[in-house]
Design a protein around this motif. Structure first.
Motif, mmCIF file in Angstrom:
data_model
loop_
_atom_site.group_PDB
_atom_site.id
_atom_site.type_symbol
_atom_site.label_atom_id
_atom_site.label_comp_id
_atom_site.label_asym_id
_atom_site.label_seq_id
_atom_site.Cartn_x
_atom_site.Cartn_y
_atom_site.Cartn_z
ATOM 1 N N GLN A 1 -6.325 6.895 5.102
ATOM 2 C CA GLN A 1 -6.806 5.546 4.820
ATOM 3 C C GLN A 1 -5.901 4.451 5.381
ATOM 4 O O GLN A 1 -6.379 3.429 5.872
ATOM 5 N N PHE A 2 -4.583 4.659 5.295
ATOM 6 C CA PHE A 2 -3.638 3.590 5.634
ATOM 7 C C PHE A 2 -2.707 3.930 6.794
ATOM 8 O O PHE A 2 -1.863 3.118 7.159
ATOM 9 N N PHE B 1 -1.089 12.012 -0.808
ATOM 10 C CA PHE B 1 -0.492 11.539 0.437
ATOM 11 C C PHE B 1 -1.382 11.832 1.645
ATOM 12 O O PHE B 1 -1.368 11.082 2.617
ATOM 13 N N THR C 1 2.533 4.848 6.731
ATOM 14 C CA THR C 1 2.536 4.442 5.326
ATOM 15 C C THR C 1 2.650 5.657 4.413
ATOM 16 O O THR C 1 3.373 5.631 3.411
ATOM 17 N N ALA C 2 1.942 6.737 4.782
ATOM 18 C CA ALA C 2 2.021 7.953 3.972
ATOM 19 C C ALA C 2 3.429 8.534 3.994
ATOM 20 O O ALA C 2 3.938 9.004 2.967
ATOM 21 N N MET D 1 2.330 4.508 -1.911
ATOM 22 C CA MET D 1 1.923 5.364 -3.005
ATOM 23 C C MET D 1 3.142 5.954 -3.705
ATOM 24 O O MET D 1 4.215 6.080 -3.134
ATOM 25 N N SER E 1 5.570 6.543 1.824
ATOM 26 C CA SER E 1 5.202 6.807 0.432
ATOM 27 C C SER E 1 5.866 8.085 -0.070
ATOM 28 O O SER E 1 6.249 8.169 -1.240
ATOM 29 N N GLU F 1 -6.699 0.390 -3.909
ATOM 30 C CA GLU F 1 -6.741 -0.093 -2.533
ATOM 31 C C GLU F 1 -8.047 0.256 -1.833
ATOM 32 O O GLU F 1 -8.563 -0.526 -1.035
ATOM 33 N N LEU G 1 -4.052 4.259 -5.065
ATOM 34 C CA LEU G 1 -4.968 4.696 -4.016
ATOM 35 C C LEU G 1 -6.396 4.215 -4.290
ATOM 36 O O LEU G 1 -7.056 3.628 -3.409
ATOM 37 N N GLY H 1 0.203 7.119 -8.291
ATOM 38 C CA GLY H 1 -0.270 7.167 -6.909
ATOM 39 C C GLY H 1 -1.784 7.140 -6.823
ATOM 40 O O GLY H 1 -2.355 6.447 -5.970
ATOM 41 N N LYS I 1 0.814 -1.219 0.000
ATOM 42 C CA LYS I 1 0.000 0.000 0.000
ATOM 43 C C LYS I 1 0.847 1.269 0.000
ATOM 44 O O LYS I 1 0.496 2.280 0.601
ATOM 45 N N ALA J 1 -3.882 9.064 1.550
ATOM 46 C CA ALA J 1 -3.199 7.839 1.971
ATOM 47 C C ALA J 1 -3.022 7.799 3.477
ATOM 48 O O ALA J 1 -3.191 6.746 4.110
#
Length: 298
Positions: free
Chosen positions: A175-176, A169, A180-181, A45, A184, A58, A55, A51, A43, A172
């Motif tokens: 959401q994650f 981002f 993770t962002a 980006m 990314s 997912e 996104l 990206g 996951k 992201a």
């Protein structure tokens, strides 16, 4: 007599060039490896259309191959309007190869170490993007939309790309998770640096300086065929080792282009004068004058 270089026609010789096809194919393959082997399973980006595709894939579980095709259609059209049909065809080839690769090639996750994913996923992605650019196309429409909207919005190309990626981002992160962002962002930064390296560090805007014995034909090609603005400096050429006293007046033609246009212009100049001396200077930003080729009327 000036030789015509019509940008409203597809240069099929350039499209089917073995070198260009190889660069586009290898670049698209590296992008597939980066996305399926590193980014998508974790996951992560990237910026731009890549990206956005990951996104949406997912969040809504839409087939990513379908997303890559659909999201790039608009940018292929914009590229055709602002850069030319040859660019649009080469970009279409790159996008189709990327989409087919994502659909049919299965790659097990190469690593689950987040730092390795961010660094090597970014390097592979950036290298792939850079190779495609050198082949005459793109696999991500963010640069095309920046070129198209920059003059209308008043923002620079880099500011538009930054805005697009900030939104990606931010979504992201929501959401994650923020971690993770953040990784990314490292992926995107690494990919950007790798792309710049592959295309010889060429910045978004580039000054092309041209010295040629066929100066009138080249000026006509740049202005009348491509719709570019030019500046002409008066200079002298010669002063060579062994013939230092031999010199002649010349004109130094300067035009500001985007890196997506460099290959097309260089090839056009070589057709007019294979011995033309061309050197390129990277510039951080440019404004005013005629920076983009005008859309050609049908």
């Amino acid at each position: 007599m000036v030789k015509k270089h019509k940008t409203d026609q597809v240069e099929w010789k350039q499209v089917w060039s073995f070198k260009n096809l190889l660069l586009i194919s290898v670049g698209s393959g590296l992008a597939v490896l980066a996305m399926k082997g590193f980014m998508i399973p974790n996951k992560f980006m990237d910026g731009g259309i890549t990206g956005i595709s990951i996104l949406l894939h997912e969040i809504f579980h839409i087939n990513i191959s379908f997303l890559v095709i659909i999201l790039n259609i608009l940018f292929i059209y914009l590229g055709y309007k602002r850069i030319g049909k040859t660019f649009a065809v080469q970009t279409s080839i790159a996008v189709i190869l990327l989409s087919v690769g994502l659909l049919f090639i299965d790659i097990n996750p190469i690593t689950h170490d987040k730092l390795l994913i961010a660094i090597f996923g970014g390097i592979l992605m950036g290298t792939g993007v850079g190779l495609v650019i050198r082949g005459g196309g793109v696999i991500d429409g963010a640069e095309v939309i920046a070129v198209f909207t920059g003059r209308r919005t008043g923002f620079s190309n880099s500011e538009i790309i930054m805005l697009i990626n900030t939104i990606i981002f931010a979504v992201a992160a929501s959401q994650f998770g923020i971690e993770t962002a953040m990784y990314s962002i490292i992926t995107y930064f690494t990919a950007t640096k790798a792309t710049d390296y592959v295309v010889d560090g060429i910045e978004e805007f580039t000054a092309m300086n041209i010295i040629s014995a066929q100066q009138e034909e080249i000026k006509s090609f740049l202005v009348n065929e491509l719709g570019k603005g030019i500046t002409v400096y008066k200079g002298e050429r010669g002063y060579l080792p062994g013939s230092f006293d031999i010199k002649s007046d010349c004109e130094i033609i300067v035009t500001i282009v985007t890196r997506l246009e460099i290959k097309q212009i260089e090839e056009g100049i070589r057709e007019i004068d294979p011995k033309a001396f061309v050197y390129i200077q990277s510039i951080k930003e440019a404004s005013g004058g005629i920076l983009k080729a005008k859309a050609h009327a049908k």
